[in-house]
Design a protein around this motif. Structure first.
Motif, mmCIF file in Angstrom:
data_model
loop_
_atom_site.group_PDB
_atom_site.id
_atom_site.type_symbol
_atom_site.label_atom_id
_atom_site.label_comp_id
_atom_site.label_asym_id
_atom_site.label_seq_id
_atom_site.Cartn_x
_atom_site.Cartn_y
_atom_site.Cartn_z
ATOM 1 N N ARG A 435 0.865 -1.202 -0.043
ATOM 2 C CA ARG A 435 -0.020 0.051 -0.029
ATOM 3 C C ARG A 435 0.898 1.212 -0.052
ATOM 4 O O ARG A 435 0.354 2.360 -0.678
ATOM 5 N N ASN A 436 2.041 1.238 0.703
ATOM 6 C CA ASN A 436 2.869 2.512 0.974
ATOM 7 C C ASN A 436 4.147 2.624 0.105
ATOM 8 O O ASN A 436 4.728 3.495 0.001
ATOM 9 N N GLY A 437 4.421 1.305 -0.373
ATOM 10 C CA GLY A 437 5.978 1.496 -0.925
ATOM 11 C C GLY A 437 5.739 1.747 -2.449
ATOM 12 O O GLY A 437 4.774 2.084 -2.999
ATOM 13 N N PRO A 438 6.833 1.729 -3.147
ATOM 14 C CA PRO A 438 7.918 1.312 -2.983
ATOM 15 C C PRO A 438 8.962 2.477 -2.332
ATOM 16 O O PRO A 438 9.711 2.215 -1.744
ATOM 17 N N ALA A 439 8.533 3.885 -2.729
ATOM 18 C CA ALA A 439 9.237 4.985 -2.152
ATOM 19 C C ALA A 439 9.008 4.895 -0.654
ATOM 20 O O ALA A 439 8.200 4.426 -0.095
ATOM 21 N N THR A 440 10.083 5.503 -0.018
ATOM 22 C CA THR A 440 10.108 5.506 1.673
ATOM 23 C C THR A 440 10.133 6.963 2.044
ATOM 24 O O THR A 440 10.819 7.666 1.568
ATOM 25 N N TYR A 451 13.264 7.071 -3.418
ATOM 26 C CA TYR A 451 13.420 5.637 -4.018
ATOM 27 C C TYR A 451 14.877 5.537 -3.755
ATOM 28 O O TYR A 451 15.763 6.148 -4.437
ATOM 29 N N SER A 452 15.071 4.584 -2.874
ATOM 30 C CA SER A 452 16.460 4.115 -2.370
ATOM 31 C C SER A 452 16.828 2.725 -2.784
ATOM 32 O O SER A 452 15.959 1.765 -2.425
ATOM 33 N N PRO A 453 17.931 2.458 -3.691
ATOM 34 C CA PRO A 453 18.096 1.234 -4.096
ATOM 35 C C PRO A 453 18.167 0.301 -2.848
ATOM 36 O O PRO A 453 17.829 -0.923 -2.835
ATOM 37 N N PHE A 454 18.949 0.536 -1.651
ATOM 38 C CA PHE A 454 18.735 -0.195 -0.470
ATOM 39 C C PHE A 454 17.379 -0.643 -0.225
ATOM 40 O O PHE A 454 17.058 -1.727 0.218
ATOM 41 N N THR A 455 16.407 0.307 0.163
ATOM 42 C CA THR A 455 15.077 0.106 0.405
ATOM 43 C C THR A 455 14.533 -0.866 -0.510
ATOM 44 O O THR A 455 13.682 -1.665 -0.093
ATOM 45 N N GLY A 512 26.558 4.570 -16.681
ATOM 46 C CA GLY A 512 26.241 5.107 -15.453
ATOM 47 C C GLY A 512 26.171 4.280 -14.290
ATOM 48 O O GLY A 512 27.200 3.611 -13.812
ATOM 49 N N TYR A 513 25.440 4.659 -13.304
ATOM 50 C CA TYR A 513 25.464 4.082 -12.098
ATOM 51 C C TYR A 513 24.281 4.074 -11.123
ATOM 52 O O TYR A 513 23.459 5.013 -11.516
ATOM 53 N N TYR A 514 23.782 3.393 -10.053
ATOM 54 C CA TYR A 514 22.826 3.537 -9.265
ATOM 55 C C TYR A 514 23.183 4.768 -8.326
ATOM 56 O O TYR A 514 24.121 4.922 -7.591
ATOM 57 N N VAL A 515 22.156 5.454 -8.010
ATOM 58 C CA VAL A 515 22.332 6.511 -7.130
ATOM 59 C C VAL A 515 21.820 6.502 -5.535
ATOM 60 O O VAL A 515 21.453 5.105 -5.293
ATOM 61 N N ARG A 516 22.232 7.237 -4.596
ATOM 62 C CA ARG A 516 21.900 6.788 -3.209
ATOM 63 C C ARG A 516 20.174 6.730 -2.983
ATOM 64 O O ARG A 516 19.848 5.929 -2.544
ATOM 65 N N ILE A 517 19.631 8.031 -3.708
ATOM 66 C CA ILE A 517 18.212 7.895 -3.557
ATOM 67 C C ILE A 517 17.581 9.106 -4.439
ATOM 68 O O ILE A 517 18.426 10.073 -4.842
ATOM 69 N N ALA A 518 16.322 8.805 -4.913
ATOM 70 C CA ALA A 518 15.873 10.068 -5.959
ATOM 71 C C ALA A 518 14.271 9.761 -5.450
ATOM 72 O O ALA A 518 13.747 9.089 -5.303
ATOM 73 N N SER A 519 13.878 11.219 -5.607
ATOM 74 C CA SER A 519 12.601 11.524 -5.422
ATOM 75 C C SER A 519 11.814 12.004 -6.426
ATOM 76 O O SER A 519 10.788 12.492 -6.502
ATOM 77 N N ALA A 520 12.433 11.795 -7.677
ATOM 78 C CA ALA A 520 11.805 12.086 -9.002
ATOM 79 C C ALA A 520 10.358 11.601 -9.091
ATOM 80 O O ALA A 520 10.203 10.496 -8.951
ATOM 81 N N THR A 521 9.342 12.295 -9.586
ATOM 82 C CA THR A 521 8.173 12.023 -9.751
ATOM 83 C C THR A 521 8.016 11.021 -11.238
ATOM 84 O O THR A 521 9.039 11.220 -11.920
ATOM 85 N N ASP A 522 7.118 10.139 -11.091
ATOM 86 C CA ASP A 522 7.017 9.472 -12.217
ATOM 87 C C ASP A 522 6.767 10.225 -13.323
ATOM 88 O O ASP A 522 5.929 11.173 -13.349
ATOM 89 N N GLY A 523 7.623 9.739 -14.465
ATOM 90 C CA GLY A 523 7.443 10.595 -15.868
ATOM 91 C C GLY A 523 8.490 11.534 -16.057
ATOM 92 O O GLY A 523 8.553 12.114 -17.218
ATOM 93 N N LEU A 527 17.075 11.849 -13.719
ATOM 94 C CA LEU A 527 17.300 12.048 -12.386
ATOM 95 C C LEU A 527 17.725 13.132 -12.032
ATOM 96 O O LEU A 527 17.730 13.956 -10.878
ATOM 97 N N ARG A 528 18.575 13.939 -12.929
ATOM 98 C CA ARG A 528 19.466 15.132 -12.660
ATOM 99 C C ARG A 528 18.264 16.346 -12.360
ATOM 100 O O ARG A 528 18.771 17.301 -11.919
ATOM 101 N N ARG A 529 17.135 16.366 -12.585
ATOM 102 C CA ARG A 529 16.356 17.234 -12.333
ATOM 103 C C ARG A 529 15.728 17.209 -11.003
ATOM 104 O O ARG A 529 15.279 18.018 -10.386
ATOM 105 N N ASP A 530 16.359 16.185 -10.117
ATOM 106 C CA ASP A 530 15.740 15.837 -8.818
ATOM 107 C C ASP A 530 17.064 16.218 -7.949
ATOM 108 O O ASP A 530 18.063 16.112 -8.119
#
Length: 807
Positions: A435-440, A451-455, A512-523, A527-530
């Motif tokens: 209900r509440n994921g995947p963003a934390t 969105y965190s790769p670890f989470t 490229g590479y996975y980042v620490r966390i991103a809060s970019a909205t869908d669409g 990521l660099r806009r975040d």
């Protein structure tokens, strides 16, 4: 024996209520407790003395410190400041310690054996004082104790009195009491307010203790007493004393326990203490590394640390018997690290399971099942009884207990007949994640949302483990749904957290590479806009582009089985992590949590006080070693194991952080040595044990098999394309099912021809708090899908149409 009325002739100690209370160094050299449910007391030591003592619960600190002052004619010396300290465990795997404090001026030595009485809430110090220059009669030894009953230094009462004819020191506050007695007489006793009329103030001025100061009320108080070290019957007994500090609800209860321990004597209590620990250690797997018998057995240190931080009555395990930078923290920091973090708790339970302490690991699961919130999640951290301390939501903390259940099941600690006992916990947690994921709301460092790769890795692994659990209960449709949710999130990890064509990727020559966390909205297109807020910095408004924010957190994608170690995206991430966060010290490599981290000492070494500079985390060296093992580089993993162990204190305790700059001796900060944050960090010791187990077995001990089998060894069918009110998407690829996921019972009215024709379709209840309808869009080519929602319970339309383009 309540706080006494001041007797005739007594004098009010000046300086009430004393200076503002402070805790003490978090740089522990020893931690211990008895393996006994009758002894609810835990002790710590630092700088050669006892400091925080906890009773009757792990989350109740009751003493700031308990040290000694030595005086002679024209002479004053405080052992914690004016002596060199060494600490030795009396036996491998037994957390009783010999502290040896030798005065730097060569005049005396104090040797203490410290441990707790296995039969009651009492800590014992078996002390020997030696005059290295002059004679014993030239010196006076004074005890100085700072009560901070129930996590607070203010509003304590202190006094001295006799109990059943025995001289004692007392304190009470917040419904708890302590009592101190010795096997030798007190030559003098005194009670005062810290900073004004305490024993340190009098003795440092060359005065004796003022016995007219018999009680001090409602303040930051200190208890002092001068010991008659010449009172022994024979020459061998002189210079020796047994000192006990006991705890209870009432002063009389504390006094009784104290005297019972003194009458029993040190030797029988220590024998019983050793026996309990030997028995517990004997039940563990033999993961001991080859080592010099005269040096630390680091495996047994780590197992002892885990068990010392465990509450036998509940199964709970706290993060650390310390308060980070405690010497700069007051009563407003009630929790410190003596709280339960679900993530740390499960990581620690994994360490116990890796060591073979299966029953202890399972008791953690039982505890988690009881403190789970009604909606299925676990709070950010809590007191032992489950009361929240901080209320943040970290989605990995809701997924971790599911993984612990799955690990225990695979280890045979839970048999088939017992699965039903834990199914409600697993289902509730899985429902909360769905209900509440995947963003934390907060990542594992408790700082940022998104969105965190670890989470993501922990959530997805948790959903697959939950799917197995509900399938075993015969709920095949529910299991299928959970797997589809996990598959859909797994597909989007790169969309959410993988950055390409950045300044850093071009410089490193990687895609490229996975980042620490991103809060970019869908669409969003990139990521660099975040922009991610960077916490704990002096410039509180600092932000960093998400595609430039790097963390070892991305290694969780391999650790939890979602990506292969040699996946090109992981290799690019390793290059970015090492370029931005790695620091090679003489002992080996260490890593920062993320670039521009602010959680650590300030520039120059002043303690963290809401802002600072992040330092190196040995824990991350252990996590990187697991990645190297997954990549088949066993020797490199062993080299990192050695680096992890090299970060430990003299007594083998692993710190949260180590110092990464030039030495600052006046602040006790030295390159590659523990900083002032927290030591020990129980999570780091659990990682140490798991690494030893992983190296022995040749595979990562806690990697969930479901994720590796599904996403690395094979590839599942495409998951339904999910649309939610909280995660709206306006485009989808052709050939996929469109799934509308809603939080309440609903009907979906939909059309594929611009509303010329429409169909009404009810949503089905998944059983996890979501209601879904799958539109049969697999055969659709490019075009538009329109739909709206009718809420059944409210009997109303949403009042808006939604459109998704099939491309």
């Amino acid at each position: 024996m309540a706080f006494p009325t001041r007797p005739p002739g007594a004098v009010e100690p000046p300086g009430a209520p004393g200076i503002e209370p402070r805790w003490t160094s978090s740089d522990k050299s020893a931690v211990g407790t008895a393996v006994s449910s009758a002894s609810c007391v835990w002790f710590t030591a630092s700088h050669g003395i006892l400091n925080e003592i906890y009773a009757p619960r792990l989350d109740m600190a009751c003493v700031r410190d308990f040290g000694f002052i030595v005086t002679a004619a024209g002479y004053f010396s405080e052992e914690k400041r004016d002596a060199d300290h060494s600490v030795q465990a009396i036996e491998d795997g037994v957390p009783a310690f010999r502290l040896i404090n030798t005065a730097r001026d060569g005049r005396y030595r104090i040797t203490k054996t410290i441990f707790s009485d296995p039969e009651r809430e009492v800590v014992l110090q078996d002390i020997r004082f030696e005059a290295l220059i002059g004679n014993l009669s030239d010196y006076r030894l004074h005890a100085l104790v700072a009560p901070h009953l129930v996590n607070g230094g203010a509003d304590n009462n202190g006094w001295y009195d006799d109990f059943k004819g025995r001289q004692m020191l007392f304190a009470e506050g917040s419904g708890r009491s302590l009592a101190i007695a010795a096997s030798v007489p007190w030559l003098a006793r005194s009670v005062g307010y810290v900073g004004f009329s305490d024993g340190w103030q009098m003795l440092s001025r060359g005065e004796g203790l003022n016995e007219e100061y018999s009680c001090a009320k409602s303040g930051n108080v200190a208890l002092s007493g001068t010991l008659d070290m010449r009172a022994g019957e024979g020459q061998a007994d002189q210079g020796r004393a047994l000192i006990a500090i006991g705890f209870g609800t009432q002063p009389e209860e504390a006094a009784l326990r104290t005297l019972l321990s003194l009458e029993q004597g040190a030797e029988p209590a220590l024998k019983h203490y050793r026996s309990g620990w030997r028995e517990w250690q004997s039940g563990l797997l033999a993961l001991d590394e080859p080592h010099d018998p005269d040096k630390l057995n680091r495996y047994r240190v780590s197992t002892g640390v885990l068990a010392t931080h465990r509450d036998d009555a509940s199964g709970a395990i706290i993060a650390s018997l310390s308060i980070p930078w405690g010497f700069s923290k007051g009563d407003d920091d009630l929790g410190g690290y003596h709280l339960v973090w679900t993530r740390d708790l499960v990581e620690t339970a994994g360490g116990l399971l890796a060591a073979g302490a299966t029953a202890d690991a399972r008791s953690v699961l039982d505890y988690l099942a009881v403190i789970q919130e009604a909606d299925g999640h676990w709070v950010q951290n809590a007191w032992l009884d489950g009361r929240p301390y901080w209320y943040g939501i970290q989605m990995d903390e809701t997924a971790f207990p599911i993984l612990l259940y799955d690990m225990l099941l695979r280890a045979g600690a839970i048999d088939a007949s017992e699965r039903g006992r834990y199914l409600p916990m697993v289902e509730a947690a899985a429902g909360y994640i769905v209900r509440n994921g995947p963003a934390t709301q907060e990542d594992r460092w408790e700082e940022d949302a998104g969105y965190s790769p670890f989470t993501l890795a922990v959530e997805i692994a948790g959903l697959l483990a939950a799917a197995d659990a509900v399938e075993a209960a015969g709920r095949l449709d529910a299991a299928h749904y959970l797997r589809e949710v996990a598959d859909g999130w797994n597909e989007r990890i790169e969309e959410w957290t993988y950055a390409t064509d950045t300044e850093l990727s071009r410089r490193l020559g990687v895609e490229g590479y996975y980042v620490r966390i991103a809060s970019a909205t869908d669409g969003s297109l990139s990521l660099r806009r975040d922009f991610i807020p960077i916490r704990n910095r002096d410039d509180l408004g600092e932000v960093l582009e998400a595609d430039l924010l790097i963390s070892p957190d991305a290694l969780a994608l391999v650790r939890f089985g979602l990506r292969a170690a040699d996946d090109p995206r992981m290799l690019g991430t390793i290059a970015a992590i090492d370029a931005e966060l790695r620091r090679d010290l003489p002992a080996g490599p260490y890593w920062y949590r993320y670039n521009d981290d602010g959680y650590g000492e300030r520039v120059g070494g002043a303690p963290f006080a809401g802002s600072g500079v992040g330092r190196l985390w040995p824990l991350l060296t252990g996590e990187r070693a697991h990645y190297e093992l997954a990549a088949g580089r066993v020797e490199e993993a062993r080299r990192m194991l050695a680096a992890l162990e090299a970060s430990a204190s003299e007594g083998g305790l692993l710190p949260e952080q180590i110092w990464d700059s030039e030495d600052v001796p006046e602040r006790e900060l030295f390159l590659g040595r523990p900083s002032g944050s927290a030591m020990p960090l129980v999570w780091a010791h659990a990682e140490h044990i798991k690494l030893l187990r992983s190296l022995r077995d040749g595979v990562i001990f806690d990697m969930p098999p479901q994720t590796f089998a599904r996403y690395v060894a094979a590839k599942p069918a495409p998951a339904p394309f999910s649309w939610r009110l909280t995660a709206r998407r306006d485009q989808m690829p052709a050939g996929r099912r469109l799934r509308i996921e809603l939080p309440e019972p609903a009907m979906v009215r939909w059309s594929t021809d611009g509303w010329t024709r429409a169909a009404d379709s009810p949503c089905r209840d998944t059983g996890f708090g979501t209601h879904v309808f799958d539109l049969p869009t697999q055969a659709l080519g490019p075009g538009m899908i329109d739909f709206t929602i009718f809420w059944k319970d409210a009997q109303r339309w949403e009042g808006a149409d939604f459109r998704i383009e099939v491309v």
